[in-house]
Design an enzyme around this catalytic site. Structure first.
Site, PDB file in Angstrom:
ATOM      1  N   LYS A 118      22.084  12.517  -0.610  1.00  0.00           N
ATOM      2  CA  LYS A 118      22.779  11.277  -0.239  1.00  0.00           C
ATOM      3  C   LYS A 118      23.514  10.678  -1.454  1.00  0.00           C
ATOM      4  O   LYS A 118      24.682  10.316  -1.373  1.00  0.00           O
ATOM      5  CB  LYS A 118      21.752  10.280   0.298  1.00  0.00           C
ATOM      6  CG  LYS A 118      22.310   8.896   0.542  1.00  0.00           C
ATOM      7  CD  LYS A 118      21.216   7.854   0.649  1.00  0.00           C
ATOM      8  CE  LYS A 118      21.720   6.515   0.187  1.00  0.00           C
ATOM      9  NZ  LYS A 118      20.704   5.491   0.120  1.00  0.00           N
ATOM     10  N   LYS A 161      24.238   3.302 -10.601  1.00  0.00           N
ATOM     11  CA  LYS A 161      23.210   4.108  -9.921  1.00  0.00           C
ATOM     12  C   LYS A 161      23.761   5.482  -9.522  1.00  0.00           C
ATOM     13  O   LYS A 161      23.124   6.514  -9.752  1.00  0.00           O
ATOM     14  CB  LYS A 161      22.727   3.328  -8.688  1.00  0.00           C
ATOM     15  CG  LYS A 161      21.943   4.108  -7.667  1.00  0.00           C
ATOM     16  CD  LYS A 161      20.531   4.403  -8.109  1.00  0.00           C
ATOM     17  CE  LYS A 161      19.839   5.317  -7.106  1.00  0.00           C
ATOM     18  NZ  LYS A 161      18.483   5.654  -7.460  1.00  0.00           N
ATOM     19  N   LEU A 206      17.290  -0.953   2.279  1.00  0.00           N
ATOM     20  CA  LEU A 206      17.593  -0.181   3.487  1.00  0.00           C
ATOM     21  C   LEU A 206      18.129   1.208   3.123  1.00  0.00           C
ATOM     22  O   LEU A 206      18.591   1.433   2.003  1.00  0.00           O
ATOM     23  CB  LEU A 206      18.628  -0.960   4.309  1.00  0.00           C
ATOM     24  CG  LEU A 206      18.082  -2.326   4.754  1.00  0.00           C
ATOM     25  CD1 LEU A 206      19.214  -3.324   4.989  1.00  0.00           C
ATOM     26  CD2 LEU A 206      17.221  -2.169   6.003  1.00  0.00           C
ATOM     27  N   PRO A 207      18.103   2.135   4.106  1.00  0.00           N
ATOM     28  CA  PRO A 207      18.464   3.517   3.764  1.00  0.00           C
ATOM     29  C   PRO A 207      19.917   3.716   3.306  1.00  0.00           C
ATOM     30  O   PRO A 207      20.161   4.283   2.245  1.00  0.00           O
ATOM     31  CB  PRO A 207      18.196   4.291   5.060  1.00  0.00           C
ATOM     32  CG  PRO A 207      17.222   3.459   5.832  1.00  0.00           C
ATOM     33  CD  PRO A 207      17.531   2.034   5.460  1.00  0.00           C
ATOM     34  N   THR A 259      20.589   1.801  -2.077  1.00  0.00           N
ATOM     35  CA  THR A 259      21.659   2.563  -2.735  1.00  0.00           C
ATOM     36  C   THR A 259      22.721   2.840  -1.675  1.00  0.00           C
ATOM     37  O   THR A 259      22.468   3.571  -0.713  1.00  0.00           O
ATOM     38  CB  THR A 259      21.133   3.912  -3.276  1.00  0.00           C
ATOM     39  OG1 THR A 259      20.043   3.660  -4.163  1.00  0.00           O
ATOM     40  CG2 THR A 259      22.225   4.663  -4.005  1.00  0.00           C
TER      41      THR A 259
END
Ligand code: NAD
Length: 326
Positions: free
Chosen positions: A277, A202, A96-97, A127
């Site tokens: 982001k 990440k 998912l975003p 992420t």
């Protein structure tokens, strides 16, 4: 795990044997008990298809009807909500975003936790903030399920070609099962530590990537203005101490390399908005932990400014063009 992963994979029985030995209620991953997949966007759509290609049946859900229809054409069946997915499976992957989407899919009204079964394996490859992954892991534990954060490195091409790198946070005991499953969609699956550490790896990697891309763009831009041929400058940097991935594999200066977004009008690749982001996630973590990350902070400011224009839709190496135009 007496049988090899390759043998199980070829026989189509991976997981049903492995998972039975690890998860009390789970016979997930056999064709009879499908894998659930929520979030079928640019990345998740390809990842889900790779699981189907490996011989597994999927129950999918997404808010976007076209994405669901595409997966149904590839052989998946659909569920009306994440809770509906959880009712029908004991292994679910989400892609998912952002943090809020993950919270909605797991804890919302029609969310996974409404009907998750004891012993279910939950893997979130989005992420998001490490703190939210830890929260989801805690809530999963209260329901008797096992949650792993498993964000990926590698873009849409790597998702399509099953060449992603997964950075996994979660219990070590169950990691071998998670690894075998994620290996169907990637080339490398690394256990980073407890819940949240996959996200930590990440966002640290991507903060460094953002900084090194800006540095490479700055140096290339200055060199060109000083009269250097960009290909020559890149070849010198790439055999000297300035070399990095952004200079030798993904050079942001158009015409220096073939087959990279900078030579394709910055189309394709990893969007500048996604880099923004990830830099934001890194700054939020740095501020929570009182950690000084001056270049990460500047990188976020720069990408934020750049993303207020149309360049947000371009590959993140478009920062070269942005600097050139300032
Ligand atoms: P995307 O926006 O293309 O896809 C996200 C999907 O989630 C969409 O199909 C959307 O409809 C669905 N969705 C959103 N809310 C939902 C809900 N409540 N219920 C069901 N479905 C819902 O995003 P993407 O590019 O596939 O990226 C997914 C994640 O992977 C992000 O966290 C991103 O940062 C990360 N990532 C992306 C890339 C990349 O190159 N695109 C690379 C590495 C990591």
């Amino acid at each position: 795990m007496a049988l090899s992963f390759g043998l199980l994979r070829r026989s189509g029985r991976i997981g049903s044997l492995i998972l039975r030995s690890r998860f009390h209620h789970s016979d997930a991953l056999s064709k009879e008990t499908p894998i659930g997949f929520v979030g079928l966007g640019n990345m998740g759509g390809h990842m889900a298809k790779n699981l189907i290609r490996s011989g597994y049946s999927l129950i999918v859900h997404d808010l976007n009807a076209d994405s669901v229809a595409d997966l149904k054409n590839s052989g998946a069946s659909s569920a009306s909500s994440p809770a509906d997915v959880a009712q029908q499976t004991s292994c679910i992957i989400t892609m998912l975003p952002q943090s809020d989407h993950v919270k909605a899919v797991y804890t919302g009204d029609g969310g996974i936790f409404k009907s998750v079964k004891d012993g279910t394996l939950l893997i979130d490859s989005s992420t998001i903030e490490p703190g939210v992954s830890k929260q989801m892991a805690q809530l999963a534990k209260e329901k008797g399920a096992d949650f792993f954060d498993a964000p990926v490195s590698g873009g849409v091409g790597a998702a399509r070609d099953a060449k992603l790198t997964f950075m996994v946070g979660g219990g070590e005991d169950h990691f071998p099962v998670v690894k075998d499953l994620l290996a169907l969609m990637g080339k490398s699956v690394v256990h980073c530590g407890p819940n949240g550490t996959g996200q930590a790896a990440k966002i640290c990697n991507n903060m460094l990537l953002g900084i090194s891309m800006i540095g490479t763009a700055e140096a290339m831009n200055l060199g060109v203005r000083l009269g250097l041929d960009p290909k020559l400058l890149a070849s010198i940097v790439n055999t000297s101490s300035g070399r990095c991935w952004s200079s030798d594999t993904y050079n942001p200066c158009p015409g220096v390399m073939e087959g990279v977004p900078s030579s394709n009008n910055y189309d394709g690749g990893f969007g500048a908005a996604l880099m923004r982001k990830d830099l934001g996630l890194a700054q939020s973590a740095a501020s929570d932990l009182n950690t000084t990350t001056p270049l990460g902070k500047h990188a976020l400011e720069l990408y934020t400014n750049m993303c207020s224009s149309d360049l947000a839709k371009k590959d993140f190496s478009v920062v070269y063009k942005y600097l050139q135009e300032q």
